[in-house]
Design a protein around this motif. Sequence first.
Motif, PDB file in Angstrom:
ATOM      1  N   LYS A 426      25.044  12.457  67.071  1.00 30.81           N
ATOM      2  CA  LYS A 426      24.114  11.408  66.689  1.00 30.81           C
ATOM      3  C   LYS A 426      24.789  10.496  65.694  1.00 30.81           C
ATOM      4  CE  LYS A 426      19.562  13.190  67.805  1.00 30.81           C
ATOM      5  NZ  LYS A 426      18.172  13.308  67.310  1.00 30.81           N
ATOM      6  N   TYR A 427      24.156   9.352  65.448  1.00 24.82           N
ATOM      7  CA  TYR A 427      24.835   8.254  64.778  1.00 24.82           C
ATOM      8  C   TYR A 427      24.486   8.112  63.306  1.00 24.82           C
ATOM      9  CZ  TYR A 427      25.946   3.297  63.889  1.00 24.82           C
ATOM     10  OH  TYR A 427      26.410   2.126  63.361  1.00 24.82           O
ATOM     11  N   MET A 428      23.220   7.930  62.973  1.00 20.88           N
ATOM     12  CA  MET A 428      22.845   7.606  61.595  1.00 20.88           C
ATOM     13  C   MET A 428      21.485   8.214  61.253  1.00 20.88           C
ATOM     14  SD  MET A 428      23.486   6.214  58.722  1.00 20.88           S
ATOM     15  CE  MET A 428      25.007   5.470  59.281  1.00 20.88           C
ATOM     16  N   PRO A 429      21.443   9.171  60.312  1.00 21.53           N
ATOM     17  CA  PRO A 429      20.151   9.751  59.920  1.00 21.53           C
ATOM     18  C   PRO A 429      19.319   8.744  59.139  1.00 21.53           C
ATOM     19  CG  PRO A 429      21.911  10.588  58.512  1.00 21.53           C
ATOM     20  CD  PRO A 429      22.572   9.748  59.562  1.00 21.53           C
ATOM     21  N   LYS A 482      19.243  20.790  57.774  1.00 18.47           N
ATOM     22  CA  LYS A 482      19.558  20.988  59.197  1.00 18.47           C
ATOM     23  C   LYS A 482      19.455  19.693  59.989  1.00 18.47           C
ATOM     24  CE  LYS A 482      14.858  22.504  60.428  1.00 18.47           C
ATOM     25  NZ  LYS A 482      14.054  23.602  61.021  1.00 18.47           N
ATOM     26  N   GLU A 483      18.662  18.729  59.490  1.00 17.53           N
ATOM     27  CA  GLU A 483      18.546  17.450  60.189  1.00 17.53           C
ATOM     28  C   GLU A 483      19.855  16.664  60.139  1.00 17.53           C
ATOM     29  OE1 GLU A 483      16.137  18.594  58.152  1.00 17.53           O
ATOM     30  OE2 GLU A 483      14.662  19.001  59.735  1.00 17.53           O
ATOM     31  N   HIS A 484      20.729  16.980  59.173  1.00 20.34           N
ATOM     32  CA  HIS A 484      22.018  16.299  59.092  1.00 20.34           C
ATOM     33  C   HIS A 484      22.993  16.755  60.176  1.00 20.34           C
ATOM     34  CE1 HIS A 484      21.058  15.455  54.687  1.00 20.34           C
ATOM     35  NE2 HIS A 484      21.458  14.287  55.132  1.00 20.34           N
ATOM     36  N   LEU A 485      22.863  17.982  60.638  1.00 21.94           N
ATOM     37  CA  LEU A 485      23.898  18.596  61.474  1.00 21.94           C
ATOM     38  C   LEU A 485      24.258  17.793  62.730  1.00 21.94           C
ATOM     39  CD1 LEU A 485      23.097  22.411  61.142  1.00 21.94           C
ATOM     40  CD2 LEU A 485      24.714  21.002  59.853  1.00 21.94           C
ATOM     41  N   PRO A 486      23.293  17.230  63.472  1.00 28.05           N
ATOM     42  CA  PRO A 486      23.692  16.455  64.653  1.00 28.05           C
ATOM     43  C   PRO A 486      24.542  15.228  64.328  1.00 28.05           C
ATOM     44  CG  PRO A 486      21.352  17.013  64.749  1.00 28.05           C
ATOM     45  CD  PRO A 486      21.822  17.339  63.374  1.00 28.05           C
ATOM     46  N   TYR A 487      24.467  14.768  63.079  1.00 31.47           N
ATOM     47  CA  TYR A 487      25.229  13.590  62.669  1.00 31.47           C
ATOM     48  C   TYR A 487      26.590  13.966  62.090  1.00 31.47           C
ATOM     49  CZ  TYR A 487      20.522  11.723  63.047  1.00 31.47           C
ATOM     50  OH  TYR A 487      19.284  11.384  63.515  1.00 31.47           O
ATOM     51  N   LEU A 488      26.865  15.263  62.018  1.00 29.96           N
ATOM     52  CA  LEU A 488      28.121  15.756  61.453  1.00 29.96           C
ATOM     53  C   LEU A 488      28.956  16.486  62.498  1.00 29.96           C
ATOM     54  CD1 LEU A 488      26.617  17.211  58.133  1.00 29.96           C
ATOM     55  CD2 LEU A 488      27.832  15.032  58.407  1.00 29.96           C
ATOM     56  N   SER A 489      28.643  16.265  63.778  1.00 29.70           N
ATOM     57  CA  SER A 489      29.297  17.038  64.840  1.00 29.70           C
ATOM     58  C   SER A 489      30.776  16.717  64.995  1.00 29.70           C
ATOM     59  CB  SER A 489      28.570  16.815  66.172  1.00 29.70           C
ATOM     60  OG  SER A 489      28.562  15.442  66.517  1.00 29.70           O
ATOM     61  N   ASP A 490      31.252  15.627  64.415  1.00 30.20           N
ATOM     62  CA  ASP A 490      32.679  15.315  64.458  1.00 30.20           C
ATOM     63  C   ASP A 490      33.469  16.090  63.412  1.00 30.20           C
ATOM     64  OD1 ASP A 490      32.755  13.613  66.589  1.00 30.20           O
ATOM     65  OD2 ASP A 490      32.551  11.785  65.406  1.00 30.20           O
ATOM     66  N   PHE A 491      32.791  16.795  62.537  1.00 26.40           N
ATOM     67  CA  PHE A 491      33.444  17.471  61.422  1.00 26.40           C
ATOM     68  C   PHE A 491      33.361  18.980  61.557  1.00 26.40           C
ATOM     69  CE2 PHE A 491      32.255  13.270  60.093  1.00 26.40           C
ATOM     70  CZ  PHE A 491      33.325  12.829  59.332  1.00 26.40           C
ATOM     71  N   ASP A 492      34.507  19.639  61.597  1.00 34.57           N
ATOM     72  CA  ASP A 492      34.529  21.111  61.616  1.00 34.57           C
ATOM     73  C   ASP A 492      34.162  21.667  60.253  1.00 34.57           C
ATOM     74  OD1 ASP A 492      35.373  21.495  64.296  1.00 34.57           O
ATOM     75  OD2 ASP A 492      37.398  20.899  63.737  1.00 34.57           O
ATOM     76  N   GLU A 493      34.660  20.965  59.190  1.00 30.73           N
ATOM     77  CA  GLU A 493      34.426  21.424  57.827  1.00 30.73           C
ATOM     78  C   GLU A 493      34.041  20.245  56.944  1.00 30.73           C
ATOM     79  OE1 GLU A 493      37.554  25.067  57.193  1.00 30.73           O
ATOM     80  OE2 GLU A 493      38.366  23.027  57.094  1.00 30.73           O
ATOM     81  N   ILE A 494      33.271  20.527  55.905  1.00 34.37           N
ATOM     82  CA  ILE A 494      32.956  19.490  54.922  1.00 34.37           C
ATOM     83  C   ILE A 494      33.028  20.108  53.530  1.00 34.37           C
ATOM     84  CG2 ILE A 494      31.529  18.076  56.441  1.00 34.37           C
ATOM     85  CD1 ILE A 494      29.079  19.345  55.249  1.00 34.37           C
TER      86      ILE A 494
END
Length: 499
Positions: A426-429, A482-494
């Motif tokens: 996803k693009y932008m929360p 948890k609502e952030h997770l679909p927008y962070l799918s490009d990142f393995d780690e943060i």
Amino acid sequence: MNKNTISFKTNTIKDIKMPSSVLFDRNTDYDGLSSSFEAPLLDALEKYKNNPSTGFHIPGHNRGAGVLRRFEELIGKDALLLDTTDEFDSLGTLHPATGAIKEAMQLASIAYNSKKTFFITSGSTISNLAIAFGVVSPNDEIIIARNSHRSVITGTMLSGAKPYWLMPKLLKDWSIFGAIEPQTLEKQLNSKPDTKFVWVVNPTYEGMVSDIEKMAKICKKHNVPLIVDEAHGSLWNFSNKLPKTALELGADAVVHSLHKTGGSMTQSSMLHIAKDSKLDVHKIEHALKLLHTTSPSILLLASLDAARAHLSSKAGKTLIERAIENAKYFRSEAKKIKNLSVLGEDDGIKCDVTKIFIKIEGLTGKRLETILELDFNIEIESASDEGVLILSNIGNTREEFEYLINALREISIRKYPDICHLEGKKYMPLMEPNTVMSPREAYFAKKRLVKTKDAVGKIAAEVIALCPPGISVLLPGEIINKEHLPYLSDFDEIEIIEE
């Protein structure tokens, strides 16, 4: 850490003719129409070119003599010949402004009706950093629009200010931020009486326009300066068919990314201080000296001088008019295409007509972007969950827009599977950040890397903001949910704050 992205190529469409020229329409003598406008930095650079000297100084390639020949052939000898910094051959200096550079900045100030205009060669990022660093002190409370560029957040890290968030209207059907409603600002200022300044974005990246005049009046009533990141509105000053610029409507400072739409070279920008601004110009100028490069590119500075002269000329106004007419043509034709929707005034939304956001039923914006690129060799500005952003620029021709319309007609009648949704991205929360620490506190706190899927409930320690448009998905000090997770799918780690 970014994952590798997946491309989905479809069959190339061969029966739609591409424009014969995708660069310039030279049927009109635009250069001749611009020739009467002063451009002191261009004059100085031309003199530098025509009077070569033996150089023992930076840059080390010495007017192109020391570069890879293949690179020279690619970009041209003249570009290398003119690649220098300030201080040489009467070009002037940027900090402090002297010579031709100072003259060019003064002409820009006249064109934009500002108290002072600064030339920037490191993008509008440096303008935003200088405002934050030069205007506020640690622990000052400031109000920032949620859809601000990541550089605004970085500015709070430098200054130590405590940001509170001003939420724009959410256009959920389009999955983008809309305008900021003045009453939302009034409410926020009433609840935060110690606010030092307000910082908003107008237009939004997708072209939505807020009522800056009302917001400026509200800020004046509360005796608070208003900063407007008008990066995407640099043409507004030169056409009464476009929205009024914030400088005219009461803002204290305005940022313009002329490289985005105004015709200057990439990374070049302007920062304007309004004539009746509450801001201390000297503090901002000092902050620019600290943050700006000490080797500013004369090519970038000259391109700002050229862009100002061009946009002020009959030639520039002709091209702006063409961009507006092309946008109106596209909007009119696009509305005739089955399953295609165009965001605009029909939805009760005020917008910059040259920024066109569309969506096609059954396709995500990312999928539509891929189809346009792979099947039609068309590059659009950006894509979101729902749609794509198309810019009608001063360099675009009607032929190009006709080609784009034909491509969209073809896409609308073909059965394209929407493969992209399988990636789970996803693009932008569109949610207000829940911050428990200031960005500066979070940045300097002890931190560690975790798997993204294990970050829920933790405090983010880094800015995550994909460009374009550079709006934060996560910012330092924000609780990850948890609502952030679909927008962070490009990142393995943060990065998170160490507990």
